[in-house]
Design an enzyme around this catalytic site. Structure first.
Site, short mmCIF file in Angstrom:
data_model
loop_
_atom_site.label_atom_id
_atom_site.label_comp_id
_atom_site.label_asym_id
_atom_site.label_seq_id
_atom_site.Cartn_x
_atom_site.Cartn_y
_atom_site.Cartn_z
N ASP A 191 0.87 -1.17 0.00
CA ASP A 191 0.00 0.00 0.00
C ASP A 191 0.91 1.22 0.00
O ASP A 191 2.06 1.13 -0.39
CB ASP A 191 -0.96 -0.02 1.19
CG ASP A 191 -2.29 0.69 0.88
OD1 ASP A 191 -2.24 1.85 0.44
OD2 ASP A 191 -3.36 0.09 1.07
N ASP A 192 0.39 2.37 0.46
CA ASP A 192 1.20 3.58 0.43
C ASP A 192 2.48 3.39 1.25
O ASP A 192 2.44 2.87 2.37
CB ASP A 192 0.42 4.77 0.99
CG ASP A 192 -0.77 5.15 0.13
OD1 ASP A 192 -0.74 4.86 -1.08
OD2 ASP A 192 -1.72 5.74 0.67
N HIS A 214 2.22 1.33 -3.23
CA HIS A 214 1.37 2.27 -3.96
C HIS A 214 1.93 3.68 -3.97
O HIS A 214 1.20 4.63 -4.20
CB HIS A 214 -0.04 2.29 -3.34
CG HIS A 214 -0.77 0.98 -3.48
ND1 HIS A 214 -2.02 0.78 -2.93
CD2 HIS A 214 -0.43 -0.18 -4.08
CE1 HIS A 214 -2.42 -0.46 -3.18
NE2 HIS A 214 -1.47 -1.07 -3.88
N ARG A 246 1.81 11.06 -5.35
CA ARG A 246 0.48 11.62 -5.59
C ARG A 246 0.05 12.54 -4.46
O ARG A 246 0.40 12.34 -3.29
CB ARG A 246 -0.57 10.52 -5.79
CG ARG A 246 -0.69 9.50 -4.70
CD ARG A 246 -1.79 8.49 -5.07
NE ARG A 246 -1.67 7.24 -4.33
CZ ARG A 246 -2.53 6.24 -4.42
NH1 ARG A 246 -3.59 6.35 -5.20
NH2 ARG A 246 -2.35 5.13 -3.73
N LYS A 248 -3.70 13.78 -3.30
CA LYS A 248 -5.10 13.51 -3.59
C LYS A 248 -5.96 14.08 -2.47
O LYS A 248 -5.61 13.98 -1.29
CB LYS A 248 -5.36 12.01 -3.76
CG LYS A 248 -4.91 11.15 -2.58
CD LYS A 248 -5.07 9.67 -2.90
CE LYS A 248 -4.66 8.79 -1.72
NZ LYS A 248 -4.79 7.35 -2.04
#
Length: 351
Positions: A191-192, A214, A246, A248
Site C-alpha cells: 500500500d502507500d 502504492h 500523488r 489527492k
C-alpha cells in the site's frame, strides 16, 4: 584509583539496564522507573499490545534487542503502542519486531478479517532509530499526534506479503503531527509507502526507498478538514510501485493542502501512473468532478524523474481551484494518455 572508581561506576550503570523477557518483567521495570529497558525475545499474548506508554519516565531509552512476537487474534491492534515524551527508541542489530502477518493475510486487506495495525506512535521530543518491522498484518507505523520526532533507519519489510496475500500494509501513516522527520528508511509493502493525512505541518520524508507498494501519498480531507502544510519529500526512490507520487483530496472534502514539495524523487518501473494530482478521490478511485473545497496551493514538483512501464500513464491531473504551482518533471515511458484538468494558468505539464 580515580580511574578504577569511574570504571566501576560505569559498569554498574550499564548493568542496571533492565533486560526484559516477558510482559510481567516489562510492567515491573516501568513501575520501578527504570530508564534503560532492553526488550529481548518477548512473546506478547494474543489481543494485547506491547505497552510502551504507561509509567515511562521522560528520558527513558527502550532498546529492541531480540525477537518480539505476538499471539494470533482477529482484532484491530496495535501490536506495539509507544507513547511519551523525551523517549529514545532504539533497534539493536539482529532484533526484529515480527508481526508474522501471514496468519492474518487473506488477499482482502481491510475488506477481509480484522487485522491488527503494527506500531502506534504518539511521541514528543523523541527519537526512533533502527527499528526493523517484519510482516505487519496491516499498517506498519501509525504516527499520530507526534511533535518534534525523528524516525531514522527504519525498515518496514513486508515483501513476503507480495506472494502471501497482504493488502493495506501502509508503511508510515502520519496524521495530526508537527515537525516529524522520517529519514534514511526503507519500505517494501502493499500500500502507500507514506500516507500523510490531515492536520500535519512541517513533515519531512527524506532519503527513503519505497518498493512494491502504492507510492508516496499526501491525502487531504481524510478524516477531518484540518490542513496539510509545509511538507517536504526529498531524495527518495520509488521502485516498482503502481503509483509514483500523488497528492489527492477527498471528493466533497473541505480544507487545504498548501506548501507540499517533491524534490529530487526518482521513479523506477512504475506500473500505472507516475505523478497523480487529483481532487476527486474516493476509496474506490476517482469519481466525478472535483468539488474544489479542498484546493491544492503552492505545490512544487522539482526534478521528479524516472520511468513508467508501457501502457501506464506519466501524469494525471484533475483538480479545481489550484494555484501557485511549480513544475519540473521528466517522467517517461507511459503510453496511456489522460487529460490534465485544472492545471494553474501558465503551467505546462505534458499529459
Amino acid at each position: 584509583m580515580k580511574f578504577t572508581l569511574y570504571t566501576l561506576g560505569l559498569l554498574v550503570a550499564v548493568a542496571s539496564a533492565a533486560d526484559i523477557y516477558n510482559i510481567e518483567q516489562l510492567e515491573a521495570a516501568k513501575k520501578a522507573k527504570d530508564k534503560n529497558i532492553v526488550l529481548k525475545n518477548i512473546q506478547v499474548p494474543a489481543g494485547q499490545s506491547l505497552n510502551l506508554e504507561t509509567n515511562l519516565k521522560p528520558g527513558t531509552t527502550i532498546e529492541f534487542a531480540g525477537r518480539i512476537t505476538f499471539g494470533f487474534k482477529t482484532w484491530d491492534g496495535p501490536l506495539v503502542r509507544i507513547k511519551g515524551k523525551n523517549l529514545n527508541i532504539v533497534g539493536k542489530p539482529g532484533h526484529v519486531i515480527d508481526g508474522e502477518g501471514h496468519r492474518w493475510w487473506d488477499h482482502k486487506g481491510q475488506r477481509g478479517n480484522r487485522k491488527p495495525n503494527a506500531i502506534y506512535v504518539q511521541l514528543e521530543n523523541s527519537k526512533v532509530n533502527g527499528l526493523y518491522l517484519k510482516n505487519a498484518p496491516a499498517w506498519g507505523f501509525s504516527v499520530n499526534g507526534c511533535k518534534n520526532v525523528d524516525f531514522t533507519n527504519i525498515n518496514v519489510d513486508n515483501k513476503d506479503g507480495h506472494t502471501k496475500g497482504a493488502l493495506n500494509t501502509d508503511g508510515f501513516g502520519v496524521a495530526a503531527s508537527r515537525n516529524v522527520k522520517i529519514m534514511n528508511s526503507r519500505v517494501n509493502n502493499q500500500d502507500d509507502c507514506l500516507a500523510l493525512q490531515s492536520d500535519c505541518d512541517h513533515i519531512y520524508f527524506d532519503n527513503n526507498v519505497c518498493e512494491g507498494g502504492h507510492g508516496i501519498a499526501v491525502i487531504g480531507g481524510y478524516g477531518n478538514p484540518k490542513p496539510i502544510t509545509n511538507t517536504f519529500i526529498r531524495g527518495c526512490q520509488v521502485i516498482k510501485n503502481n503509483i509514483g507520487i500523488r497528492v489527492k483530496t477527498m471528493r466533497g472534502g473541505k480544507g487545504l493542502i498548501k506548501g507540499v514539495t517533491f524534490d529530487n524523487v526518482v521513479l523506477k518501473d512504475i506500473s500505472e501512473i507516475g505523478i497523480v494530482i487529483i481532487g476527486n478521490y474516493l476509496n474506490s478511485g476517482p469519481r466525478g468532478d472535483p468539488t474544489g473545497d479542498l484546493p491544492i496551493h503552492n505545490l512544487v514538483i522539482n526534478n521528479v524523474r524516472g520511468n513508467v512501464l508501457k501502457n501506464g500513464t506519466n501524469h494525471q491531473i484533475w483538480v479545481k481551484n489550484a494555484k501557485n504551482w511549480k513544475w519540473n518533471s521528466n517522467v517517461v515511458g507511459g503510453t496511456k494518455k489522460m487529460p490534465c484538468q485544472g492545471v494553474p494558468n501558465g503551467l505546462k505539464v505534458e499529459c
